[in-house]
Design an enzyme around this catalytic site. Structure first.
Site: not given
Lengths: 465, 98
Positions: A432, A391-394
Site C-alpha cells: 500500500a 506489513n500493512d496488516v500489522t
C-alpha cells in the site's frame, strides 16, 4: 416440447443441483474436495447434454476451440506456482467474462441477420456485452498488476473520475440506442470498446491491499454476465449458475471489504494508498536511525527461550516461498516446548485465505492457525510476535493516525507482545506504500533478508533441546 | 414469450437467495478455494459458447466469435477446476506429524 428438449432441461436441472451441493460441500474443510468434484461432474453433465442440442449443426469449431482452450487452461493451472494463484484466478475469470461477452455478440450477429429484434432480446444482449467486457478488461489489468507487469500501486491522474463518468455515460447512451432496435454494428463495436475501457480505467486506480476485493468483485461480475447471457439464450442452467456465482461473489466481496473496514464504493473510488499521510504522520522511517536490526543468532536465541511465539505471515512469505521453512522453524520450536501459533489476518497476502492455503501446503495443522479476532487478545501473553513478510496488516497507524489511508482497518495487535521481530526484505514500505511506525518501536527488532533464507537460517540456528 | 421471461426471472431471483444462503457459512480459510470454485462454475458459459459456435450463423465473423468464445470458456472451465483442485489437495489428510 420434444423428448430431447425435456431430457436437456432435466440434465440442466441436475447440473444446477450439483453446483449448489458442490458449493455447500466447499463450506467445510473436510468435504471441500468432494464439493469441487461434484461441481465438475455437474459441468460435465451440462456439456454432454448440450452436445445433444439440435441447434448445434456444425462441430469443428466447438471441438477445436474446446480442445485448445482446455489445454491452455489445464497446463497453466498445472505449472502455476501457489503464490501466483491470485492472478491465475483473475485470468480465468477474465476468460469467462470475455466468453460471455462473445456469446452475446454472436447473438447480436444473429438478430442483425434477421433484421429486427424486440427489446426483450436486445436488453439482455447489451447488458451481457457490457458486464462481460468490463469483467474481461478489468481482470486482465488485475492480472497485470499482480504479475507485476505494471505497477501494483494505484495509478491516478487528474480528472480521472470525470473521464470515467463520461465513458460511463457513453456506454449508457450506446446501450439505450441499441436496445431501441437500432441494429448498428458500429454502435455495437463502440459499446464493446467503451465498456472494456471502463473496466480498465476502473481497476487502474485500485491497488494495495484492495486487490483481493477487486478480484472477488470481478468474479461476481462475470457471474452476473453469465446469468444475463442465460436470459439471452433462454437457458436456465446459465441463469442458475451465473446467479449463484454473482450472489455468492457479492457476499464474499462484502465480507472482505468489511474485514478491512472499507466500503465497496471506497475500494472502487478511494484510490487506496495514493493519499500519503501528509501531516501528523510518523517520522519518515527511511531517514531514521531509529530502527534496531538484529542478527539471526539473536533472534534464534530469543525464540528458543520463549514460552509462546505468535507468527504473523504475510505476502512476503508467499513471494519467497518460505512456507516450508516456516513450518520447519515452528516444528523445531515446538520440539523445545515453545507454544507456536499463527495469526492470520483476513486480508494477509493477496486473497482471503491465501496464507491458509500456503501453510496448509506446508502441512501446518489447522489447529495452529488462528483468525484475527481470536488471536488478538493473546498477543499480550506472547513473548515474541514474529512477523514474516507482513506489513500493512500489522501497521499501528491504522489504530492511531487518523491521516493514514489505512486508518480504521483492523490490524493484528503484534505490538502488544513482549518482543516484536520483523523479517523483511528491505526497509521499503508495503504494497500500500505506507510507512509503518511499528519498525521504530523500541521493542521491535528488524531482520533483513529474503524470507525463505532467513527463516531457514533461524530454523537451523534454534538450538535443539 | 412473456411467460418464458417470467419463469426465467423467478429462477433468477430464487438463485440469488440460494447463492447468499449457501455461502454465508464458509470459514475464511476456505475463501480462496471457494472464490476459485465459483470462478470455475461461471465457466458454464461454455454451454452458451457451444450453442453459438455450433449454430453456423454470421459467416466468417460468426465463426471467429464462436471460436474465440469456445477457447475462452474452455480455459475458464478447465483452468478453474484444475486450480481449485490443486488448492484443495493441500487441505487433504493432514498427517499429524510433529
Amino acid at each position: 416440447m420434444s423428448g430431447l428438449d425435456t431430457g436437456l432441461a432435466l440434465a440442466y436441472l441436475l447440473t444446477g443441483i450439483l453446483f449448489i451441493l458442490g458449493l455447500k460441500f466447499l463450506s467445510s474443510p473436510a468435504h471441500a474436495r468432494t464439493g469441487n468434484t461434484l461441481a465438475a461432474i455437474g459441468m460435465l453433465i451440462a456439456v454432454a447434454a448440450t452436445c445433444l442440442d439440435r441447434h448445434i449443426v456444425t462441430w469443428p469449431i466447438i471441438v477445436i476451440g474446446g480442445i485448445v482452450g482446455a489445454l491452455i487452461g489445464f497446463f497453466s493451472a498445472r505449472v502455476v506456482k501457489m503464490t501466483a494463484m491470485p492472478q491465475m484466478v483473475a485470468l480465468f475469470n477474465g476468460a469467462g467474462g470475455g466468453a460471455a461477452a462473445l456469446v452475446a455478440s454472436g447473438e447480436f450477429l444473429k438478430v442483425s441477420g434477421i433484421g429486427t429484434a424486440s427489446a426483450t432480446d436486445l436488453v439482455p444482449i447489451v447488458l451481457s456485452v457490457i458486464i462481460g467486457s468490463i469483467s474481461f478488461a478489468g481482470s486482465l489489468i488485475a492480472f497485470a498488476k499482480l504479475q507485476e507487469l505494471m505497477p501494483g500501486r494505484p495509478l491516478t491522474y487528474p480528472g480521472q473520475q470525470v473521464v470515467n463518468g463520461l465513458i460511463g455515460l457513453s456506454v449508457v447512451a450506446l446501450a439505450v440506442y441499441l436496445s431501441l432496435g437500432n441494429l448498428d454494428p458500429r454502435a455495437f463495436v463502440g459499446l464493446v470498446c467503451a465498456a472494456a475501457l471502463l473496466g480498465i480505467l476502473a481497476v487502474l486506480p485500485i491497488g494495495g491491499a484492495d486487490m483481493p476485493v477487486v478480484i472477488s468483485l470481478l468474479n461476481s461480475f462475470t457471474g452476473v454476465a453469465v446469468a444475463v447471457t442465460g436470459f439471452v439464450l433462454s437457458n436456465t442452467v446459465l441463469i442458475i449458475s451465473g446467479t449463484l456465482v454473482g450472489a455468492s461473489g457479492t457476499l464474499l466481496t462484502m465480507l472482505m471489504a468489511k474485514a478491512m473496514n472499507r466500503s465497496i464504493t471506497n475500494v472502487l473510488f478511494g484510490a487506496f494508498g495514493s493519499v500519503q499521510s501528509a501531516a501528523g504522520g510518523p517520522a519518515v522511517t527511511s531517514s531514521g536511525g531509529t530502527v534496531r536490526t538484529a542478527s539471526t543468532e539473536d533472534v534464534a536465541t530469543l525464540l528458543a527461550y520463549s514460552r509462546s511465539v505468535i507468527i504473523a505471515p504475510g505476502y512476503g512469505m508467499a513471494v519467497a516461498q518460505a512456507q516450508h521453512a516456516v513450518r520447519e522453524l515452528s516444528a523445531n520450536l515446538e520440539k523445545r516446548g515453545v507454544d507456536v501459533k499463527f495469526a492470520i489476518h483476513p486480508v494477509a497476502g493477496r486473497m482471503p485465505g491465501h496464507m491458509n492455503v500456503l501453510l496448509a501446503e506446508a502441512n501446518v495443522p489447522y489447529s495452529q492457525l488462528h483468525e484475527m479476532d481470536e488471536i488478538n487478545p493473546q498477543f499480550e501473553q506472547a513473548d515474541v510476535a514474529l512477523i514474516i513478510g507482513a506489513n500493512d496488516v500489522t501497521n499501528p497507524a491504522a489504530r492511531n493516525v487518523p491521516s493514514s489511508p489505512i486508518y480504521g482497518m483492523p490490524i493484528l495487535d503484534v505490538d502488544k507482545a513482549q518482543h516484536v521481530v520483523v523479517l523483511k526484505r528491505s526497509m521499503n514500505p508495503g504494497f500500500a506504500g505506507i510507512d509503518n511506525p511499528l519498525y521504530e518501536n523500541p521493542k521491535t527488532m528488524m531482520l533483513f533478508g529474503d524470507a525463505k533464507a532467513t527463516v531457514s537460517a533461524l530454523a537451523a540456528a534454534v538450538p535443539t533441546a | 414469450m412473456t411467460e418464458t421471461i417470467l419463469v426465467e426471472l423467478t429462477v433468477f431471483v430464487l438463485s440469488v437467495f440460494v447463492g447468499f444462503e449457501v455461502i454465508s457459512k464458509v470459514p475464511s480459510m476456505l475463501h480462496t478455494p471457494l472464490m476459485s470454485a465459483t470462478n470455475a462454475i461461471h465457466g458454464i458459459v461454455v454451454v452458451g459458447a457451444m450453442l453459438v459456435a455450433g449454430a453456423a450463423i454470421g459467416g466468417t465473423t460468426g465463426s471467429v466469435i464462436g471460436a474465440a468464445a469456445m477457447v475462452l470458456a474452455a480455459i475458464n472451465v478447465v483452468g478453474g477446476f484444475a486450480v481449485t483442485g490443486r488448492m484443495l489437495q493441500m487441505f487433504k489428510s493432514k498427517p499429524e506429524s510433529k
